[in-house]
Design an enzyme around this catalytic site. Sequence first.
Site, short mmCIF file in Angstrom:
data_model
loop_
_atom_site.label_atom_id
_atom_site.label_comp_id
_atom_site.label_asym_id
_atom_site.label_seq_id
_atom_site.Cartn_x
_atom_site.Cartn_y
_atom_site.Cartn_z
N GLU A 4 57.69 46.84 65.73
CA GLU A 4 58.33 47.93 66.27
C GLU A 4 58.13 48.21 67.75
O GLU A 4 57.01 48.38 68.12
CB GLU A 4 57.88 49.34 65.35
CG GLU A 4 58.28 49.14 64.00
CD GLU A 4 57.48 49.95 62.93
OE1 GLU A 4 56.68 50.77 63.41
OE2 GLU A 4 57.47 49.65 61.67
N GLU A 30 57.48 47.65 57.81
CA GLU A 30 56.38 47.11 57.91
C GLU A 30 56.21 45.94 56.97
O GLU A 30 55.71 45.00 57.26
CB GLU A 30 55.00 47.97 57.71
CG GLU A 30 54.79 48.78 58.90
CD GLU A 30 55.73 49.96 59.14
OE1 GLU A 30 55.61 50.72 60.15
OE2 GLU A 30 56.32 50.20 58.06
N GLN A 51 52.53 48.75 64.10
CA GLN A 51 52.22 49.38 65.51
C GLN A 51 50.91 50.00 65.50
O GLN A 51 50.48 50.46 66.43
CB GLN A 51 53.49 50.44 65.66
CG GLN A 51 53.41 51.07 66.81
CD GLN A 51 54.81 52.21 66.96
OE1 GLN A 51 55.00 53.10 66.48
NE2 GLN A 51 55.59 51.41 68.01
N ASP A 96 47.14 52.57 60.85
CA ASP A 96 47.50 53.47 59.45
C ASP A 96 48.77 52.88 58.98
O ASP A 96 48.81 53.24 57.62
CB ASP A 96 47.69 54.94 60.07
CG ASP A 96 46.39 55.52 60.65
OD1 ASP A 96 45.83 56.30 60.11
OD2 ASP A 96 46.34 55.22 62.04
N TYR A 97 49.66 52.34 59.79
CA TYR A 97 50.94 51.76 58.98
C TYR A 97 50.80 50.39 58.27
O TYR A 97 51.58 50.13 57.57
CB TYR A 97 52.18 51.77 60.23
CG TYR A 97 52.21 53.10 60.87
CD1 TYR A 97 51.96 54.08 60.48
CD2 TYR A 97 53.14 52.93 62.34
CE1 TYR A 97 51.98 55.56 61.29
CE2 TYR A 97 53.37 54.01 62.96
CZ TYR A 97 52.49 55.47 62.19
OH TYR A 97 52.89 56.44 63.01
N HIS A 152 47.24 58.79 62.88
CA HIS A 152 47.21 57.84 63.93
C HIS A 152 45.76 57.60 64.21
O HIS A 152 45.74 56.93 65.56
CB HIS A 152 47.94 58.47 65.20
CG HIS A 152 49.42 58.76 64.84
ND1 HIS A 152 49.87 59.77 64.31
CD2 HIS A 152 50.45 57.79 65.26
CE1 HIS A 152 51.22 59.54 64.14
NE2 HIS A 152 51.58 58.51 64.92
#
Length: 801
Positions: A492, A523, A545, A548-549, A590
Amino acid sequence: MTEAQTKTEITFEDFKAEVLNDYRIARVSRECSLLGRKEVLTGKAKFGIFGDGKEVPQLAMAKAFQNGDFRSGYYRDQTFMMAIGQLTIEQFFAGLYGHTDLAHDPMSAGRQMGGHFATHSLDENGNWNNLTQQKNSSADISPTAGQMPRLLGLAQASKIYRNVRGLEDFTKFSNQGNEVAWGTIGNASTSEGLFFETINAAGVLQVPMVMSVWDDEYGISVHARYQTTKENISEILKGFQRDADNNGYEIMTVKGWDYPALVETYQKASAIAREEHVPVLVHVQELTQPQGHSTSGSHERYKNAERLAWEAEFDCLAQMRNWLIDNNLATAEELETIDNEAKKEVLEGKKSAWTAFVSPIKAEQNELVALLTAIAESSANKVFIEKYAADLAAIKEPIRKDILTTARKVLRLIVKESGQSQLATWITNYTNKIQPKFSSHLFSQSDNTVVKVAPVAPTYDESAEEVDARLVLRDNFDAIFNKYPESLIFGEDSGNIGDVNQGLEGMQEKYGELRVADAGIREATILGQGIGMAMRGLRPIAEIQYLDYLLYAIQIMSDDLATLQYRTHGRQKAPLIIRTRGHRLEGVWHSGSPMGMIINAIRGIHVLVPRNMTKAAGFYNTLLETDEPALVVECLNGYRLKEKMPTNLGEFKTPIGVVETIKEGNDITIVSYGSTLRIVEQAAKELLEVGIDVEIIDAQSLLPFDIQHDCVKSIAKTNRLLVVDEDVPGGASAYLLQQIIDEQNGYQYLDSQPQTLTSKAHRPAYGTDGDYFSKPSAEDIFEKVYAIMHEAKPDQYPSLY
């Protein structure tokens, strides 16, 4: 097993021979399913999940499957594997029994249950085979739809090989991108999010993928009405159908019992995907499942009499049999002969597989019985030992647990007796021989492992100025892409804007949209792209990115990538690099650092936590010389900090599994990593002002951690230990403590209780105050160290509180 074939021009006799051979393969596969169920129900095997009812469409798919193609499939594809010549009867049953010899169970050497198929991409030394000269199956996993993300990458590799310059010499991986990736899935599993995410991504990317849905109307016992809107996956995906103005899919439907229509459909699907690089969905309808979902139950419990009668009539083998007779390709008597021969062949193959499985175990059983009998003669516990030996000898079909359990129980009876040493040596040797059959190849065992890459320090000009750290990454990526034409990165915002922190600034313009690519917000399939392309010889860097993701992709990392070398006994690999950024920022979503969850979920993937961008760049350089997957977590708040620009970009290498002492001291050892190290350094300066000299160690990598055991050497000097990180209590800090205290035996040098300092148990709150009150601060570290020193030297360090 005779491989299914299709010739372009054949006589009627050739055609007749071909279709009768197809029928024979299908009958052999069906008999394997029927006898396999009996082997489970009689206790020789633990569990069975079979491909009965799906034989005919798999024959048709196999006829369109070419050398160089890849399958990413479903655990019912045994007929397909037999038809492409990659599964024999003996191998089928070896997998069912869990035979730990790769020569007998080439799919996984007993590490996966039957029905999970793989071919060998690597030789015994971990080197690539020529994948274009064989038919390939990526190693299956059980989680439903988990095969989908990897499928996307397997297909995208063909697009890269066809369109990216500089890959002309990679002929063992691709013939100019002519390969198709073939996916299979049960209709109910199309309800999974991974299916929809992959279908969408493949349509966007326009990759050569043929996706088959085997539709028998059920997901275990749950009917399609509860699974799929309109009870029809091809119906609800009609919006993906391509037209004159829009890219998309070619969507085909076909009855699963209609042999000629299936052959025609798969030939068309193959041509479209292979020549045009367009994804194809083949919805194979009206299939059956004669024995139900698995050996765990019976489908008579949830199918009514009408449905069962329909399944008997429209069983694909029954319909193929009728078609052969109706078209004068065979008589009923000829087919009966084939049926009987198949039944006999499968029975003989089953017997052979069982003998091969049990014979070495029986030899081990006899060896221990003889040893125990001899030991008993001079033992005070002779009667008990002879009873153990007799009980073991009486087991007609032993397993290795029976053998080792008996030996270890007898050992307790002969402590301090003359036979103790002999039996203890036997147990040790036996364990050393057998344990690797179940535990090897979690990581690569080739010559290209991370521990064999020699470190290279960055070099600098004397006049080197400090620059924004993100420029070190950017210029190092530039060197990587120039040095390795097979390398590429995607994620991303990775392409056009050069990632959110500008670590890829200008790279897309220089190397093109296929090598430096933007990806959608998806993801799991970003990970899947990387896995599939890495399995086909490319060196992808999949960018998530923010840390956390990564949780969106953790299942794919854990179930697929992390286990790949292990579950294939070292015969497949995917040296994927996963790039992300994390640790301290601000806010719940984040600034997480769920490292404990990550390191415990993805054993089999290296986890690297560099404290700055030079260290991160060095990790990328190291990894590209290895054949192992890794996760690199860059410090999110480090891109604008200043670092010197190295002169040997692309060449300096950060060692993996090696800690670095960044400050020497005498009073206490602090181990940390990532962004937290800067706070530790600040606290160490303040502690020095009150006379406490801290030694700071940067872990650098969590998996593997400190293979040279430098931490315990530090503790031997300081006699105290504090582990600091920003994960939750009991997370990565607990892991590091266990490694130092248990693995390195650091406890023996400690004069104070070893401790950890972590974040609070909740996610970090927003803002600077949120960070201060959620994660360790310099004051927290100062006071924790001070308290440890107060306990040791209360007069010198009086209590603060």
